[in-house]
Design a protein around this motif. Sequence first.
Motif, PDB file in Angstrom:
ATOM      1  N   ASN A   1      54.887  41.126  33.406  1.00 18.75           N
ATOM      2  CA  ASN A   1      53.518  40.720  33.076  1.00 18.75           C
ATOM      3  C   ASN A   1      52.504  41.313  34.041  1.00 18.75           C
ATOM      4  O   ASN A   1      51.378  41.627  33.658  1.00 18.75           O
ATOM      5  CB  ASN A   1      53.401  39.199  33.063  1.00 18.75           C
TER       6      ASN A   1
ATOM      7  N   ALA B   1      49.233  43.642  33.001  1.00 19.90           N
ATOM      8  CA  ALA B   1      47.929  42.994  33.179  1.00 19.90           C
ATOM      9  C   ALA B   1      46.786  44.003  33.081  1.00 19.90           C
ATOM     10  O   ALA B   1      46.878  45.126  33.585  1.00 19.90           O
ATOM     11  CB  ALA B   1      47.881  42.289  34.529  1.00 19.90           C
TER      12      ALA B   1
ATOM     13  N   SER C   1      45.309  38.909  30.184  1.00 22.14           N
ATOM     14  CA  SER C   1      46.020  38.566  31.406  1.00 22.14           C
ATOM     15  C   SER C   1      45.641  39.664  32.380  1.00 22.14           C
ATOM     16  O   SER C   1      45.982  40.829  32.187  1.00 22.14           O
ATOM     17  CB  SER C   1      47.522  38.546  31.158  1.00 22.14           C
TER      18      SER C   1
ATOM     19  N   GLU D   1      48.702  37.533  38.053  1.00 25.42           N
ATOM     20  CA  GLU D   1      47.582  37.812  37.155  1.00 25.42           C
ATOM     21  C   GLU D   1      46.946  36.474  36.772  1.00 25.42           C
ATOM     22  O   GLU D   1      47.486  35.412  37.087  1.00 25.42           O
ATOM     23  CB  GLU D   1      48.026  38.594  35.909  1.00 25.42           C
TER      24      GLU D   1
ATOM     25  N   PRO E   1      44.554  34.412  33.525  1.00 24.33           N
ATOM     26  CA  PRO E   1      44.001  34.481  32.169  1.00 24.33           C
ATOM     27  C   PRO E   1      42.469  34.587  32.221  1.00 24.33           C
ATOM     28  O   PRO E   1      41.814  33.760  32.866  1.00 24.33           O
ATOM     29  CB  PRO E   1      44.435  33.156  31.537  1.00 24.33           C
TER      30      PRO E   1
END
Length: 632
Positions: free
Chosen positions: A453, A457, A495, A521, A523
Amino acid sequence: MAMKHFTIQDAATMYGVKEWGYGFFGINSKGHLEVYPTRDENLSCDIHEVVTHLHKKGIRTPVTLRFPQILATRVTELNEAFHKAMKEYDYEGDYQGVFPVKTNQIKEVVDHIVKAGYKYRYGLEAGSKAELMIALSMNLHAEALVTCNGYKDESFIRIALLALKAGRNVLITVEKMTELPLILKVAKELKVEPLLGLRMKLNAMGSGKWESSAGDHAKFGLNTQEILDTVDTLERRGLLDSVQELHYHIGSQITDIRKIKAAIKEATRVYAKLVKRGVPLKYLNVGGGLGVDYDGSRTTFHSSMNYTMEEYAADVVYTTKDICTQEQVPVPNLLSESGRAIVAYHQVLVVDVIGLIDTTHTKYRVELSGQEPQILKELAYTRDNISVKNFAEMYHDAITQKDELITLFNLGYLGLDDRAKGEILFWEVCRKLSRILSYKSLKYIPEEFQDLNKSLADKLIANFSLFQSMPDHWAIDQLFPVMPIHRLKEKPTLSATLCDITCDSDGKVEKFIDLKDVRDEIPLHEPKSGEPYYLAFFLVGAYQDTLAMRHNLFGSVNEAHVIVNEDEDFRIQQIVPAQTTDDVLKSVHYDPDELVEGPTRRRKISANSDANEALKTALTEQRKLHTYLEMN
């Protein structure tokens, strides 16, 4: 099944506002961030409305918002916490705090703290001659203390003793043995008996990032034998009555209450033994270290703390009384030098997002015609066939295929179009894998995918300098809460990590608070064309102002002091303009007049005199403007 509507409660949970905000911050029904400067829900204002109001007055982001009422609230809470504990445990001594000026030397900040603390006889701690000048200039209560810590030369000591002679309660802390003869020499010359504190090195250590600042190898303080030698020296000179304070400090941001208890037990034993030897100590100074829960987790993590201010005061008071009762000596008046806990909450940095770096090609999709090179067909096959059953194998194939793509390109077998399509296909594989890994049916996610993730990002560019506004994040990985100040009724679709506008690869924020871990990261919402998108960094009131650096010659930002009134209204008490280009150029010894003339005077340019004049005009105008990007 219809998707659940995103609510402000969801936003509060997502960003942890209730946990780290400590009642000072929340989200209102508009989906905007709200500030409660007295932690009373009946007194609040909308931070987005404050920023909009400032924008209309020509005060652009980045902007620092200061809330003086939060400073007053924190001063009151600290003093009342000690008074409450003393009443509960029938403590016969008193409490007097001092604010360490080093934590935030901004004049208006110190002014507000002194004003709020006047009724509590709240004093100031100075660690340099400049800070001592600040402390002596303040309208302190007649009984308030000014404590002088840190290394001192003769002029520092002279100023302190002259202030004592003039009627101020100035207490000089002896940090090392070589200071004592100098203090006594100047005191004799000025014909004044000094008020002295002895700083001891405890065996007890703090916790968190600064735990090494205590113990046997601490930078400051006297060991046990040096304390005894100092007492003997003063007794021989008939000056034992000048020793008023025993002081210790086990580090900043102490995360674990057990460390605080251990330190106060040891220190109180030393206090009691000295009193029994005839040293007329009046104060026990427990130093600083009262923490701030930056991530809201209530743990011993370095950006948190596992106790409250009330628990801290209660443990200090109870433990001190318990040891003194055992030793059968009078309890001391307690001093503390809490700085971070007083000023961290009052300051909010608001920045505007000015762009998005699409590092993973999210706006593209590749559809093959069948005529492409074999490597692209293989990547497309991986993208179309990766599933929950084969994701590990397929991801390994994608990594190999990407490496082969770059090799073929470097050997000249592929063109730019082929390389671009291959890169897009690879990131499509990664995004599909990320969705697979989010399935609740997956009971175990291999470690090699933990950072996926982070690599996916988005990067949002924010109009600020990390080095100027949050140097501790860059220097010591200090975590600060960050979140949007509006659009909090909308579910974030990105993200992201954050980049500042400096020309430095370290000018980024890639670590964010989380109740269970540190996030890679955060939101955030996708910026809308033509509309500002504001983010805020919180709890930046301690140390960041003075530690700020002029990297790339970005100067201080605009600053507004906000007073919250009833009926969700506010007024701007004071505006401090950002440093101009002129200011920062002069700070590194340039003459702005020469810089404006330089482009035309130092070169033989004859092609376009109109352009030269236009350049000169533009440079002249820039001198008056702040150093950040001027966004509409």
